[in-house]
Motif scaffolding. Structure first.
Motif, PDB file in Angstrom:
ATOM      1  N   VAL A 111       0.802  -1.226   0.000  1.00  0.00           N
ATOM      2  CA  VAL A 111       0.000   0.000   0.000  1.00  0.00           C
ATOM      3  C   VAL A 111       0.837   1.280   0.000  1.00  0.00           C
ATOM      4  CG1 VAL A 111      -2.034  -1.076   1.049  1.00  0.00           C
ATOM      5  CG2 VAL A 111      -0.277  -0.041   2.523  1.00  0.00           C
ATOM      6  N   TYR A 120      -1.690   4.067   0.973  1.00  0.00           N
ATOM      7  CA  TYR A 120      -3.088   4.095   0.565  1.00  0.00           C
ATOM      8  C   TYR A 120      -3.936   3.593   1.729  1.00  0.00           C
ATOM      9  CZ  TYR A 120      -2.139   4.832  -4.404  1.00  0.00           C
ATOM     10  OH  TYR A 120      -1.752   5.359  -5.611  1.00  0.00           O
ATOM     11  N   GLY A 122      -5.607   0.971   3.126  1.00  0.00           N
ATOM     12  CA  GLY A 122      -5.622  -0.474   2.956  1.00  0.00           C
ATOM     13  C   GLY A 122      -6.142  -1.154   4.203  1.00  0.00           C
ATOM     14  N   ILE A 137      -8.198  -2.162  -0.780  1.00  0.00           N
ATOM     15  CA  ILE A 137      -7.297  -1.014  -0.956  1.00  0.00           C
ATOM     16  C   ILE A 137      -8.026   0.002  -1.813  1.00  0.00           C
ATOM     17  CG2 ILE A 137      -5.067  -0.204  -1.821  1.00  0.00           C
ATOM     18  CD1 ILE A 137      -4.062  -3.127  -1.460  1.00  0.00           C
TER      19      ILE A 137
END
Length: 188
Positions: A111, A120, A122, A137
């Protein structure tokens, strides 16, 4: 791209801020337990506190299901404490806030946004054997919902305890499941 589903979580050892203390958390702490890793971009941001508070409000339900929640960002454990001290919302958090300033854990879970030095959003559900059973995600502009995550964890726990059964769309605890067989082909 290789799927992370049913892969083993990586070995790790990180600092965390948890219940007013700095603690060390490692993959060894997860053995024999269900866990949720909840990656987010950064402390002192906008969407992140709404998600973390949503998780905090459901934390007792996760714990009652035998699940530990770990939030993770690339901030240090010192920044987690400063955010906790500065924000009334973040003071509600009772689960460990893992620090990943090197990005090693974010990279291991796939991620990490290298050019930003952040992760990100996730979400990973890990079973007691250390296998990743659920991955979600998404772009950092889209917040998550702890109620939906609770439902997914309940489904993961159900199928783990009931060999040969699967949970259909929108399944909720106590609802009917399916037992895949040739007799069901084309009849659902």
């Amino acid at each position: 791209m290789t799927s992370i589903i049913n892969s083993r979580i990586p070995e790790f050892k990180v600092q965390a801020f948890h219940n007013g203390k700095f603690v060390t958390v490692s993959n060894e702490d997860l053995k024999g337990k269900w866990a949720v890793f909840f990656f987010y971009p950064a402390d002192f941001t906008f969407v992140c506190p709404t998600e973390l508070v949503d998780m905090a409000e459901k934390y007792e339900q996760f714990k009652a299901m035998g699940v530990e929640v770990y939030s993770v960002s690339t901030d240090s454990h010192f920044v987690h404490k400063a955010w906790h001290d500065a924000s009334e919302s973040i003071r509600k958090i009772q689960y460990p806030m893992l620090a990943d300033p090197t990005g090693a854990l974010s990279r291991a879970f796939g991620v990490m946004i290298e050019e930003d030095g952040m992760a990100y959003r996730g979400t990973f559900v890990v079973n007691p054997e250390g296998l990743i059973k659920l991955v979600e995600i998404q772009d950092n502009s889209i917040g998550r919902n702890a109620d939906e995550l609770l439902r997914k964890v309940e489904a993961a726990q159900f199928v783990a305890a009931h060999d040969g059964e699967v949970c259909p769309a929108k399944w909720k605890k106590g609802a009917e499941t399916l037992k895949p067989s040739i007799d069901l082909v084309g009849k659902i």
